[in-house]
Design a protein around this motif. Sequence first.
Motif, PDB file in Angstrom:
ATOM      1  N   THR A   1       4.261  -6.476  -4.187  1.00  0.00           N
ATOM      2  CA  THR A   1       5.320  -6.459  -5.188  1.00  0.00           C
ATOM      3  C   THR A   1       4.880  -5.471  -6.258  1.00  0.00           C
ATOM      4  OG1 THR A   1       4.339  -8.307  -6.408  1.00  0.00           O
ATOM      5  CG2 THR A   1       6.051  -8.842  -4.814  1.00  0.00           C
ATOM      6  N   ILE A   2       5.827  -4.659  -6.710  1.00  0.00           N
ATOM      7  CA  ILE A   2       5.499  -3.728  -7.786  1.00  0.00           C
ATOM      8  C   ILE A   2       6.435  -3.999  -8.958  1.00  0.00           C
ATOM      9  CG2 ILE A   2       4.542  -1.957  -6.293  1.00  0.00           C
ATOM     10  CD1 ILE A   2       7.107  -0.395  -6.544  1.00  0.00           C
ATOM     11  N   SER A   3       5.896  -3.778 -10.143  1.00  0.00           N
ATOM     12  CA  SER A   3       6.684  -3.962 -11.359  1.00  0.00           C
ATOM     13  C   SER A   3       6.320  -2.863 -12.344  1.00  0.00           C
ATOM     14  CB  SER A   3       6.423  -5.331 -11.975  1.00  0.00           C
ATOM     15  OG  SER A   3       5.057  -5.474 -12.302  1.00  0.00           O
ATOM     16  N   ALA A   4       7.288  -2.493 -13.162  1.00  0.00           N
ATOM     17  CA  ALA A   4       7.078  -1.441 -14.153  1.00  0.00           C
ATOM     18  C   ALA A   4       7.488  -1.958 -15.520  1.00  0.00           C
ATOM     19  CB  ALA A   4       7.885  -0.199 -13.795  1.00  0.00           C
ATOM     20  N   SER A   5       6.761  -1.542 -16.531  1.00  0.00           N
ATOM     21  CA  SER A   5       7.108  -1.889 -17.905  1.00  0.00           C
ATOM     22  C   SER A   5       6.815  -0.690 -18.795  1.00  0.00           C
ATOM     23  CB  SER A   5       6.323  -3.109 -18.373  1.00  0.00           C
ATOM     24  OG  SER A   5       4.943  -2.826 -18.389  1.00  0.00           O
TER      25      SER A   5
ATOM     26  N   VAL B   1       2.982  -2.763   7.147  1.00  0.00           N
ATOM     27  CA  VAL B   1       3.379  -2.702   5.740  1.00  0.00           C
ATOM     28  C   VAL B   1       4.789  -3.265   5.617  1.00  0.00           C
ATOM     29  CG1 VAL B   1       3.783  -1.194   3.767  1.00  0.00           C
ATOM     30  CG2 VAL B   1       1.912  -0.691   5.349  1.00  0.00           C
ATOM     31  N   VAL B   2       4.918  -4.341   4.861  1.00  0.00           N
ATOM     32  CA  VAL B   2       6.223  -4.957   4.629  1.00  0.00           C
ATOM     33  C   VAL B   2       6.913  -4.169   3.515  1.00  0.00           C
ATOM     34  CG1 VAL B   2       7.407  -7.054   3.892  1.00  0.00           C
ATOM     35  CG2 VAL B   2       5.369  -7.214   5.339  1.00  0.00           C
ATOM     36  N   ASP B   3       8.193  -3.850   3.725  1.00  0.00           N
ATOM     37  CA  ASP B   3       8.941  -3.071   2.733  1.00  0.00           C
ATOM     38  C   ASP B   3       9.013  -3.797   1.400  1.00  0.00           C
ATOM     39  OD1 ASP B   3       9.550  -0.834   4.282  1.00  0.00           O
ATOM     40  OD2 ASP B   3      11.254  -1.848   5.203  1.00  0.00           O
TER      41      ASP B   3
ATOM     42  N   ARG C   1      14.096   1.429  -5.213  1.00  0.00           N
ATOM     43  CA  ARG C   1      13.742   2.826  -4.944  1.00  0.00           C
ATOM     44  C   ARG C   1      12.236   3.047  -5.081  1.00  0.00           C
ATOM     45  NH1 ARG C   1      13.836   7.378  -2.436  1.00  0.00           N
ATOM     46  NH2 ARG C   1      13.584   9.216  -3.712  1.00  0.00           N
ATOM     47  N   ASP C   2      11.639   2.494  -6.120  1.00  0.00           N
ATOM     48  CA  ASP C   2      10.200   2.634  -6.302  1.00  0.00           C
ATOM     49  C   ASP C   2       9.444   1.978  -5.152  1.00  0.00           C
ATOM     50  OD1 ASP C   2      10.851   3.785  -8.749  1.00  0.00           O
ATOM     51  OD2 ASP C   2      10.658   1.874  -9.810  1.00  0.00           O
ATOM     52  N   GLY C   3       9.946   0.838  -4.693  1.00  0.00           N
ATOM     53  CA  GLY C   3       9.330   0.148  -3.567  1.00  0.00           C
ATOM     54  C   GLY C   3       9.421   0.939  -2.275  1.00  0.00           C
ATOM     55  N   GLN C   4      10.544   1.638  -2.082  1.00  0.00           N
ATOM     56  CA  GLN C   4      10.679   2.484  -0.894  1.00  0.00           C
ATOM     57  C   GLN C   4       9.651   3.600  -0.898  1.00  0.00           C
ATOM     58  OE1 GLN C   4      14.693   3.876  -1.112  1.00  0.00           O
ATOM     59  NE2 GLN C   4      15.524   2.139   0.040  1.00  0.00           N
ATOM     60  N   LEU C   5       9.499   4.263  -2.045  1.00  0.00           N
ATOM     61  CA  LEU C   5       8.513   5.343  -2.154  1.00  0.00           C
ATOM     62  C   LEU C   5       7.102   4.814  -1.950  1.00  0.00           C
ATOM     63  CD1 LEU C   5      10.032   7.192  -5.210  1.00  0.00           C
ATOM     64  CD2 LEU C   5      10.036   7.976  -2.843  1.00  0.00           C
ATOM     65  N   TYR C   6       6.827   3.665  -2.550  1.00  0.00           N
ATOM     66  CA  TYR C   6       5.516   3.020  -2.429  1.00  0.00           C
ATOM     67  C   TYR C   6       5.220   2.671  -0.971  1.00  0.00           C
ATOM     68  CZ  TYR C   6       2.221  -0.904  -2.862  1.00  0.00           C
ATOM     69  OH  TYR C   6       1.169  -1.756  -2.711  1.00  0.00           O
TER      70      TYR C   6
ATOM     71  N   ARG D   1       4.698   5.826   1.249  1.00  0.00           N
ATOM     72  CA  ARG D   1       3.393   6.458   1.021  1.00  0.00           C
ATOM     73  C   ARG D   1       2.277   5.612   1.620  1.00  0.00           C
ATOM     74  NH1 ARG D   1       0.831  10.430  -2.415  1.00  0.00           N
ATOM     75  NH2 ARG D   1       2.917  11.303  -2.508  1.00  0.00           N
ATOM     76  N   LEU D   2       2.386   4.292   1.515  1.00  0.00           N
ATOM     77  CA  LEU D   2       1.372   3.422   2.131  1.00  0.00           C
ATOM     78  C   LEU D   2       1.319   3.626   3.637  1.00  0.00           C
ATOM     79  CD1 LEU D   2       1.433  -0.078   0.425  1.00  0.00           C
ATOM     80  CD2 LEU D   2      -0.541   1.360   0.849  1.00  0.00           C
ATOM     81  N   ARG D   3       2.476   3.699   4.263  1.00  0.00           N
ATOM     82  CA  ARG D   3       2.504   3.920   5.714  1.00  0.00           C
ATOM     83  C   ARG D   3       1.873   5.258   6.071  1.00  0.00           C
ATOM     84  NH1 ARG D   3       7.515   1.429   5.088  1.00  0.00           N
ATOM     85  NH2 ARG D   3       7.510  -0.628   6.018  1.00  0.00           N
ATOM     86  N   GLU D   4       2.135   6.284   5.262  1.00  0.00           N
ATOM     87  CA  GLU D   4       1.520   7.595   5.511  1.00  0.00           C
ATOM     88  C   GLU D   4       0.007   7.503   5.421  1.00  0.00           C
ATOM     89  OE1 GLU D   4       3.103  10.280   2.632  1.00  0.00           O
ATOM     90  OE2 GLU D   4       5.113  10.269   3.509  1.00  0.00           O
ATOM     91  N   ARG D   5      -0.489   6.760   4.461  1.00  0.00           N
ATOM     92  CA  ARG D   5      -1.930   6.675   4.244  1.00  0.00           C
ATOM     93  C   ARG D   5      -2.634   5.771   5.244  1.00  0.00           C
ATOM     94  NH1 ARG D   5      -1.044  10.789   1.977  1.00  0.00           N
ATOM     95  NH2 ARG D   5      -1.120  11.096  -0.247  1.00  0.00           N
ATOM     96  N   LEU D   6      -1.935   4.763   5.756  1.00  0.00           N
ATOM     97  CA  LEU D   6      -2.579   3.776   6.620  1.00  0.00           C
ATOM     98  C   LEU D   6      -2.301   3.987   8.106  1.00  0.00           C
ATOM     99  CD1 LEU D   6      -1.913   0.539   4.541  1.00  0.00           C
ATOM    100  CD2 LEU D   6      -3.987   1.916   4.593  1.00  0.00           C
TER     101      LEU D   6
END
Length: 164
Positions: A74-78, A40-42, A46-51, A54-59
């Motif tokens: 890539t994550i984005s919020a609106s 999992v590439v970082d 802050r949202d990306g760190q949490l994401y 959690r991905l590493r925990e699940r995978l």
Amino acid sequence: MSFYRSILAVLMLALIAGCSDISVRGLSENEYDQLAAIDVVDTGGRDGQLYSRRLRERLSMNDGAAPVYQLTSTISASSISTLSVIGSSSKLTKMTMTARFHLTNIATGDVELSDTISTNATLGAVSSYFGKDESEANGKERLAKLLADRVARRIQLFLLDASD
């Protein structure tokens, strides 16, 4: 009246009997190994760190495996205002967070899975400025973790389909 209850009871039994052939199976050891072989590439922020965490925990169910796949996201919020009625407005906002991800085979360089997943939440039920800021921060954290869970499930489904 009891005639209708009898019919209802028979219909309920038929419905339950119709669902009896559903089977759920767990992941095989090979599928666990495939999930653990995803690097999992970082993702930034802050949202990306949490994401990413959690991905590493699940995978990463079998740490130490040599990576076979690389997952970039890539994550984005609106946010948009919501629940407006003619003549009045609301302080609530609808936040949408989207994750775009690519699962690349490291050996071949081929992108084997590319997808986009979105989720949303309604925020801002409090009236203070501090409360609104905290509501938005907590909402982003919840949505980032929820997206990671959904991406992990999507990858699991992909690996299940690939192994069949």
